[in-house]
Structures are given as C-alpha cells and as structure tokens.
Design an enzyme around this catalytic site. Structure first.
Site, short mmCIF file in Angstrom:
data_model
loop_
_atom_site.label_atom_id
_atom_site.label_comp_id
_atom_site.label_asym_id
_atom_site.label_seq_id
_atom_site.Cartn_x
_atom_site.Cartn_y
_atom_site.Cartn_z
N ASP A 74 0.83 -1.20 0.00
CA ASP A 74 0.00 0.00 0.00
C ASP A 74 0.86 1.26 0.00
OD1 ASP A 74 -2.56 -1.06 -0.07
OD2 ASP A 74 -2.81 -1.07 2.09
N LEU A 75 1.86 1.27 0.87
CA LEU A 75 2.70 2.47 1.01
C LEU A 75 3.47 2.76 -0.28
CD1 LEU A 75 4.01 1.79 4.62
CD2 LEU A 75 2.33 3.51 3.93
#
Length: 414
Positions: free
Chosen positions: A187-188
């Site tokens: 996600d990051l």
C-alpha cells in the site's frame, strides 16, 4: 518533538486535490501532496468516514488521557487535509462531487473498477466537466486484465506478488516459512508511486493543457518493487528463496548475535569484509582464499557464516558498533520504536512532530522525510475530524450559502 511552522512558499500551493480514497494507499499519496502544499479535500461518508478512523486501539488521547475517536492508524495517513462529508450514493451528493472536481486539479480514488461509473464520478464523466483533470485510480489489480474486478488488499498482494516468497527465515531453519512485512509496504509503495505519477501528469498538463487517467495497481507495484530479486529471477530462471536476515547476493550482509543482543553487519565490498574480520581478530578469515571475494563468500556462505557468528558472539553489541564504526564497516543495532524515537539522529532531524488537534489537543505524528530547501514539505493541518471542513469548503469553494448547506445536511447529503 517540534511543531511545524513555516512561511516558505509551497511547491504545490497552486494545486487542489479531490481525494475520494480511503484506508492507506490512496491517502498516503494525498498526504504526500498535502505535505508539499496542495489543498487536499478528503471526501468521506457521512457518519462513518474513512474506515481507518475505527482501526484502533490505539487512539489519540485528550488532555485527560482518555481515548478520542481518532485512531492512530487514521492519523498516520491524513495530515494536511480538509474533511468534507458527502453521500456519493445520492444524486445531489454526486452533483456536489462533480462541482468540486471542476474546481480541482487532481482526483484520487480507490474504488473497485467500474463502481464510480455508476455514480457518474469515473474519469470520463469528470473529464467532461474538467477536461484537463488528472485522475488517479488505485486498485488491487488495475483497470484491465482477468483480475481487474477483484478486491485487492495489501496482505493478499504481498503473497500474490512474490514478496512473501522471499521474506521470512529459510525453510530449513527454525521459524522458517513465508512472512509478510511489518507494515503494509505494498500500500505504502503504491501511494509513493502514485505520488510520482500525479506530479508527472501535472507537469504534462502544465506544458500541454492535457489531463490524463493514471491506473495504479497494488500488484503491479509489488512486482516492480521486487527490484534485484525480480531481476535475479528473470535473468536466471530460478525463483529466489527466503534468506531471513541474510542477503541473497552479498556475504556477510545480515544479523549476528552478540554477547548481549544482535547487530546488523552490512559489508558491501571486499575491503569492508577484510576490516570486519580484522576487527574481530580473525585475519585468517580474510586470508582464506575461499572468502577472498564476495562471489566466493556467497558460494561458501554455509562455511563462512558460522565462523563469523562465533567471532561476533565474543563481544557485546555496543563494543561491536564502536569498533566497526571506527574502521568504517557499516553496522547498527536492531531498535524497537522506543529506541528509534529516542535516537539522537532521529531527534536531530526532527522526525517526530506535534500538532494542535481539535479533539486531542495535541497529536504526535511523523513528519514528511522530503526536505526541500526552498519549498519545505510541511504538515500544515492536523488530520481532520470527520466532516470538520464541510461547511468551509462548500461555502468557500462552491459558494453555497449557510441556508443551502443546512438544507443539504437536513437531507443527509452532507
């Protein structure tokens, strides 16, 4: 811990972002843009908001030490934004979002493929009202392909995208097996790649007047960020395996147990290896022809590493760190987060910040690592309360009167 203040110009002070995303990948992107000065308007569901608002404990605490409604997870990805509640399932809510898009430069969303088309909020619909819009979609698998309509979550993608096949202890050692990363790294990284893509699209728009649709997929990102491991496979035909805290291509580049803890030793070249074994009073390991070069050390790692482990166990962690720093061998401790935020270098860099907050009084956050000399990245606003800026944005951006806003609220549109 510092309170961020600056009168310096903002790199993206001329940019407005309409953020329809929630959870982490999209909000991480919009938080980056907010740190760089963009006006980020976060659209949330009335009464509920971003899912992560409820992802606690822990929660931010008020002046009496009691939990607020603001989960620490939510706080980590939403500083610098304004929160507006809109029911996008209603026709009036959809009309409001289209009006806000007309006043924006960027739209960011992470709905399932095709979901926003039903609401008239997809790229083609918003392009009709704002032809030069930069529209960034973040999904698990992208806008096309056989998996396009599947939901994608970080943990699943770490597994599907190969990261867990190379993360974790070796299968032949205790605790061996696949392991996810300690944070939602897919996600990051998708949020980081999306940030770069948005900035590139804005530069293209500024040169040509042309907007575009950005298609970001968690799976694409995960495969791309395999970096040398992906290249190792493509150029050898052999899937890499898990190495735990060791390195597939460099030896020694791993953790070692000291007399009282653990240390990381990262010898990136033959000279550093020689200094390491000399510091450990094992010059024989430097003279041994089996270990003379890194390719040879990789070849003979099963012989070499136990010998190095025996050498390292003879001294304490702090002794090793002092010794290796003196001779220029990269090394370091394995810190927990209490150690991290107490580290003198972390303190000197002002990584931890404190911001005023309407419910908690003060919230502690981690500042952006982007340090620009002329246009510094600044948090600006604290993570907003749900709907905190609804009236402000509808009034100042769309010109709605107080009576009109009250009517919308009465109908549950905002």
């Amino acid at each position: 811990m510092t309170q961020e203040t600056s009168t310096a110009p903002k790199a993206l002070g001329h940019i407005r972002v309409l953020d329809l995303s929630r959870v982490l990948a999209g909000p991480w992107c919009s938080q980056n843009l907010a740190d760089l000065g963009a006006d980020v308007i976060k659209i949330e569901r009335p009464g509920a908001g971003d899912d992560t608002r409820a992802w606690g404990p822990p929660y931010a605490k008020d002046a009496q030490g009691k939990d607020t409604t603001e989960a620490a997870y939510y706080l980590s990805a939403n500083r610098g934004k304004r929160s507006v509640t809109v029911d996008i399932a209603s026709s009036e809510g959809q009309a409001l979002v289209r009006e806000l898009a007309k006043e924006a430069d960027v739209v960011l969303e992470n709905y399932k493929v095709g979901q926003l088309k039903r609401y008239g909020l997809d790229y083609d619909s918003l392009k009709a009202v704002k032809p030069d819009i930069v529209y960034c979609s973040v999904t698990g698998f992208g806008q096309d392909g056989p998996y396009a309509h599947r939901a994608g979550y970080d943990f699943l993608i770490q597994g599907m995208g190969g990261l867990m096949s190379i993360t974790g202890e070796r299968d032949d050692l205790p605790g061996g097996g696949p392991q996810k990363a300690g944070v939602a790294i897919t996600d990051l990284m998708t949020g980081m790649y999306a940030t770069v893509a948005v900035l590139a699209a804005l530069m293209h728009r500024d040169r040509t007047g042309e907007g575009q649709h950005i298609d970001m997929a968690l799976l694409d990102t995960q495969v791309a960020m395999l970096a040398n491991m992906g290249s190792n496979y493509l150029n050898s035909g052999k899937p890499p395996k898990r190495w735990g805290n060791a390195h597939a291509n460099i030896v020694p580049y791993q953790t070692f147990a000291c007399a009282d803890g653990h240390i990381i030793v990262a010898t990136g070249n033959d000279s550093q290896y020689q200094k390491f074994v000399e510091a450990g009073k094992r010059p024989d390991l430097g003279a041994d022809p089996r270990f003379a070069t890194n390719p040879l050390r990789v070849q003979h790692r099963d012989v070499l590493v136990p010998l190095l482990a025996e050498m390292v166990r003879e001294r304490s962690r702090d002794e090793w760190i002092a010794l290796l720093e003196e001779v220029g061998v990269p090394c370091g401790p394995i810190n927990d987060l209490a150690d991290v935020f107490d580290n003198p270098q972390v303190k000197a860099r002002g990584v931890a910040i404190e911001m005023d907050h309407p419910a908690a009084g003060k919230v502690k956050l981690v500042r952006s690592p982007m340090k620009l000399s002329a246009t510094p990245a600044m948090a600006g606003l604290p993570p907003p309360m749900l709907g905190q800026h609804t009236d402000e944005v509808l009034r100042d951006v769309l010109g709605r009167s107080d009576a009109e806003i009250a009517a919308l609220r009465g109908k549950g549109v905002v």
